[in-house]
Structure formats: C-alpha cells, structure tokens
Design an enzyme around this catalytic site. Structure first.
Site, PDB file in Angstrom:
ATOM      1  N   PRO A 119       0.980  -1.305   0.084  1.00 23.38           N
ATOM      2  CA  PRO A 119       0.068  -0.102   0.016  1.00 23.38           C
ATOM      3  C   PRO A 119       1.000   1.255  -0.028  1.00 23.38           C
ATOM      4  O   PRO A 119       1.594   1.466   1.173  1.00 23.38           O
ATOM      5  CB  PRO A 119      -0.837  -0.024   1.384  1.00 23.38           C
ATOM      6  N   VAL A 131       2.016   5.310  -0.102  1.00 23.10           N
ATOM      7  CA  VAL A 131       1.822   6.425   0.362  1.00 23.10           C
ATOM      8  C   VAL A 131       2.823   7.458  -0.219  1.00 23.10           C
ATOM      9  O   VAL A 131       3.985   6.962   0.050  1.00 23.10           O
ATOM     10  CB  VAL A 131       1.545   6.524   1.882  1.00 23.10           C
ATOM     11  N   ASP A 184       5.929   2.240   1.965  1.00 26.80           N
ATOM     12  CA  ASP A 184       5.008   1.009   2.281  1.00 26.80           C
ATOM     13  C   ASP A 184       4.426   1.202   3.812  1.00 26.80           C
ATOM     14  O   ASP A 184       4.985   1.114   4.594  1.00 26.80           O
ATOM     15  CB  ASP A 184       5.822  -0.490   2.227  1.00 26.80           C
ATOM     16  N   HIS A 185       2.964   1.446   3.676  1.00 23.98           N
ATOM     17  CA  HIS A 185       2.237   1.946   4.714  1.00 23.98           C
ATOM     18  C   HIS A 185       1.989   0.621   5.686  1.00 23.98           C
ATOM     19  O   HIS A 185       1.586   0.825   6.894  1.00 23.98           O
ATOM     20  CB  HIS A 185       0.810   2.482   4.414  1.00 23.98           C
ATOM     21  N   ARG A 186       2.470  -0.564   5.226  1.00 28.24           N
ATOM     22  CA  ARG A 186       2.377  -1.603   6.280  1.00 28.24           C
ATOM     23  C   ARG A 186       3.403  -1.562   7.314  1.00 28.24           C
ATOM     24  O   ARG A 186       3.430  -1.973   8.362  1.00 28.24           O
ATOM     25  CB  ARG A 186       2.516  -2.888   5.459  1.00 28.24           C
TER      26      ARG A 186
END
Length: 471
Positions: free
Chosen positions: A266, A268, A442-444
């Site tokens: 994901p 951002v 990576d928003h994880r």
C-alpha cells in the site's frame, strides 16, 4: 574423430528463465579456449557476457542475435576434439595393435590428458554441479561405425536408428544461413537440422509441432511429402504510423516488478519543497577542496548522504515486510539503489554499504555505477538485495513524481530539479535554489509519522548541510 558438445544458455542469476541473444563474439570455424567469452545476452536484469567451459572449434551457432531463448536451451555447438585424438584410430593411423592399444599410446594419452583437464575444470557461474559431462562417448574401432556427428567414417550421412529409410528425393541443398544475419531462426535440434539439410527442407518454412514451437523429425518428413505453402504476412495498411516492439528483457522485468509492487504494497507518497541554496554553495566550495579533486560532485551525492544519515534515525524506511514469515526485517546497513535510465530500460544498481561511505566516496560510486549502467555492463549481482532507492527525476528537468517502491524495499525517494524560485528568507522575498522531494513508502511498515520525520530530516540536511553534525 570430432566430438561435439552443445553449449546451453546458463542461468546467470537466481530465478531467470530466459534471455535474449545480443551478439556473438565468435563465428563458426573460430577456435575457442576455456572460459573465453563467446556470447553477450540480455536477461531480465542486465546484459551479461557468457564464457564457455570447453576448448575447441565452433561448428554452429544455433541462435541468432535478437532471439529470446529459455535457460538450458543449446545455443552453440563446439567440436572439443577437432584433431581427432579421442582414442579412435584415424585413416592414416594404421590398425590397432593386437592387444587393442593405440600405437605409441598417443590416443590413450590424449584421452587421459583431456579427462584430467576436464576433471580440474571448475563449474562456471550459472552451470552448477550439473554441468555437461566431460566424459567421452565409447567408440567402436570399426571403420564403418558412426561418429558422434551422425556421419559414417566414409562421409555418408548416418541413418537415424529405428527410422525407415526415406524415399529418394531430388535433394536441393539448403545453404547455411550466416549466424550474423537478421531474421527468424527456427528452433530445432542438431539431428533435425541435419535431416532437413539432407532432404533439402528449409526449416524457416516450417511451423514446429514440438514444445515451444521446436521443429521435430516428423515436421521435416511431412514437409517432404507435402511442401508447405509460403507464409503470407498480415496485411499492413499503407502509410501506417505505428510500430510494435516485443516486450522482453529489462523492460519486461521492470513492468512485472512495478505491477507486483503497486498491487502488493500500500503506497503512500508525501512531498516536501526545500531551499537548497546552502547545499549548492557548499558544493561550489568543495569543488576546490583537494579531497574532491577529480570528483563529479552532484546534488544526487548530497541526497544520497542525507538518506543514509536520516535512515539511522528512522530505521523503518530501511526495513522489509516479510509476509510469509510474519516479520518486519530491519537492515543495519544501507544498500542504496540509484535508478538509472539506459537504452535497454530502467535499471537500479546498488551501492553496497553506502552508509559507511564519505561524501566523496559516494560521489565516485554514483558516477561509476551510472556510467556502467548506461553501457549495459551492470551485472545481475549488482542489482540485487537493495534496501532503499533514490530516483533522480530532476536530471530530466522534472520537479517531482510519485515513484513506485522497488520490490524487496519499503521506501523510495524522488529528487526533483533545482530551480531559481522566489522564497521568503528572514521575512523578506529572495530568489533561492529550490528543490522538491517526494517519498513513497509502504504503509504496512512505515506509519505517516515515521515517513514524515524521515522526509523532514532529508530536507533539513539538504537545506542546511551543517545539520549533519547533529545526527
């Protein structure tokens, strides 16, 4: 008696399945030595020169430049015993002695020497322990026995075992196609090529029925019974202004990696505009410093140093999401990738342990790395195991963008062009050197706070390089 070996396309890096033949370094009739470079191929990662593990004489190039073949496919045939010293008697060597030994032991000594030499040969990269066997085939001493090239000692073509003799045909010999000539090259094994040549069949006129379009013996025999109609090209509209280019090599690998990353991590993206006037002033000052003599000191080198320093304060940007293990892997080193545009597409070679380098060392490494990449000489190993990437879109006059994270990493920084722009300094309007930065993460792995702090640190180091002493 000649002994032929086929040189297969090697797996030059883990996971590669195919490569494009860029150009041959040898031609039929050339003598080659062990580990001599014979072909340049382009894999999904880079252009690579392949050495050959045997010495001998090149007899046939099985693939033409521009053709893409799978790993393990034979691409070259070499006669590894052109002098006929493999132990079998030649026409003028006389009959063997009563005990079966070759006179003077010449053949036996040559065979033993060759075997010893083969045993000592180390496997080359991509061949592993399953390299082609170097043991010689057993040969009969009979004058009528078939040689390893499929022809009898008298020179007549050998009939394949288990195959009924073909009816006599008015053979029209097909001239050999020069390996350097462009155009379609059919896939067929050497025995099939020989059969087609004996029967006067042009392999280029056949459609192979084997796996992957490989032409078989049955295809050749069928062509003798029913000559194929010449293939007609698809009609092309007159005056067309379109052209089609096959998707392969670096372009294909880049596309697959970017799609995988975009739909797995994901993304951002955050943006920051900074006044880099102090950095540009320091750059001009350092050019006259003895330590920077001969160094091409670019803004990209300053950005690389800033990233390495800022990553120590926000280690999440230099980590990896391991979904299979259910872990986040933090890296205590920075293998910094520098995205480089090349004629073959985008490649991202790495600067190993960039965090341990000084500013002049980083500048030299970036210059060498990008020059090698543009020449297409970057090795596959130099593009593996990166931890963070910088893409310099500013070199094209672009202000910023939303870069896609490289697979196996968690963040990427885009560095924009430096422009003269109005800027407020101490309450007054002034013309300053201004740059835009964009960070995709990576928003994880990285929360908004962590990504913002990292981007702010990079911006602070570029707008005021003296801040580096506080990190």
């Amino acid at each position: 008696m000649p002994e032929y070996k086929q040189f297969p396309l090697a797996d030059t890096a883990e996971g590669l399945t195919e490569a494009e033949i860029l150009g041959w370094k040898v031609q039929p009739g050339d003598e080659v030595k062990v580990n001599q470079i014979v072909v340049e191929v382009e894999t999904a990662k880079a252009a690579v020169e392949l050495p050959i593990p045997w010495a001998g004489v090149v007899t046939e190039l099985l693939v033409e430049p521009g053709q893409t073949v799978e790993v393990g496919t034979p691409i070259l045939t070499v006669d590894v015993d052109p002098a006929g010293t493999g132990g079998a008697p030649t026409a003028d060597a006389g009959a063997p002695a009563a005990n079966g030994a070759v006179p003077n032991g010449a053949g036996g000594e040559a065979a033993a020497s060759s075997a010893a030499e083969s045993d000592e040969m180390k496997p080359l990269v991509g061949y592993g322990s399953k390299a082609t066997s170097t043991k010689r085939r057993p040969r009969k001493a009979s004058a009528g026995s078939a040689g390893s090239n499929g022809a009898t000692s008298g020179g007549a073509p050998a009939q394949p075992q288990g195959v009924a003799p073909e009816p006599a045909q008015p053979a029209q010999p097909v001239p050999d196609v020069p390996a350097q000539r462009g155009g379609y090259v059919p896939l067929a094994k050497p025995p099939v090529r020989k059969l087609a040549k004996d029967l006067g069949v042009d392999l280029r006129s056949l459609a192979g029925s084997g796996d992957g379009g490989v032409i078989t013996r049955e295809d050749v025999r069928r062509a003798v019974e029913e000559p194929p109609q010449p293939a007609t090209a698809a009609p092309v509209e007159a005056g067309t202004r379109e052209r089609r280019v096959p998707i392969k090599g670096v372009r294909k690998a880049t596309a697959q990696a970017m799609v995988e990353s975009a739909f797995t991590a994901p993304h951002v993206t955050e943006f920051l505009t900074v006044d880099v006037t102090p950095m540009m002033q320091l750059r001009q000052k350092l050019k006259s410093h003895p330590e920077f003599a001969g160094v091409k000191l670019t803004p990209l080198a300053f950005a690389a140093k800033a990233v390495c320093l800022a990553a120590k304060r926000t280690p999440e940007v230099n980590s990896l999401w391991d979904g299979e293990a259910g872990e986040i892997v933090f890296k205590d080193y920075v293998h910094l990738g520098i995205a480089a545009a090349t004629p073959r597409g985008l490649v991202v070679p790495k600067i190993r342990d960039a965090d341990a380098m000084s500013l002049p060392e980083l500048a030299r490494s970036i210059e060498e790395l990008t020059a090698t990449a543009r020449e297409g000489k970057t090795t596959p190993a130099d593009m593996l195991n990166g931890t963070f990437t910088i893409t310099n879109v500013g070199v094209f006059g672009v202000d910023t963008g939303t870069p896609i994270i490289n697979p196996g990493e968690s963040a990427i920084l885009a560095v924009g062009a430096i422009r003269d722009m109005p800027w407020v300094v101490d309450g007054e309007l002034a013309v300053r050197k201004v740059m835009q930065l964009s960070l995709s993460f990576d928003h994880r792995v990285i929360d908004g706070q962590q990504g913002s702090e990292f981007l702010a640190d990079v911006g602070a180091l570029l707008s005021d390089p003296a801040m580096a002493i506080t990190f």
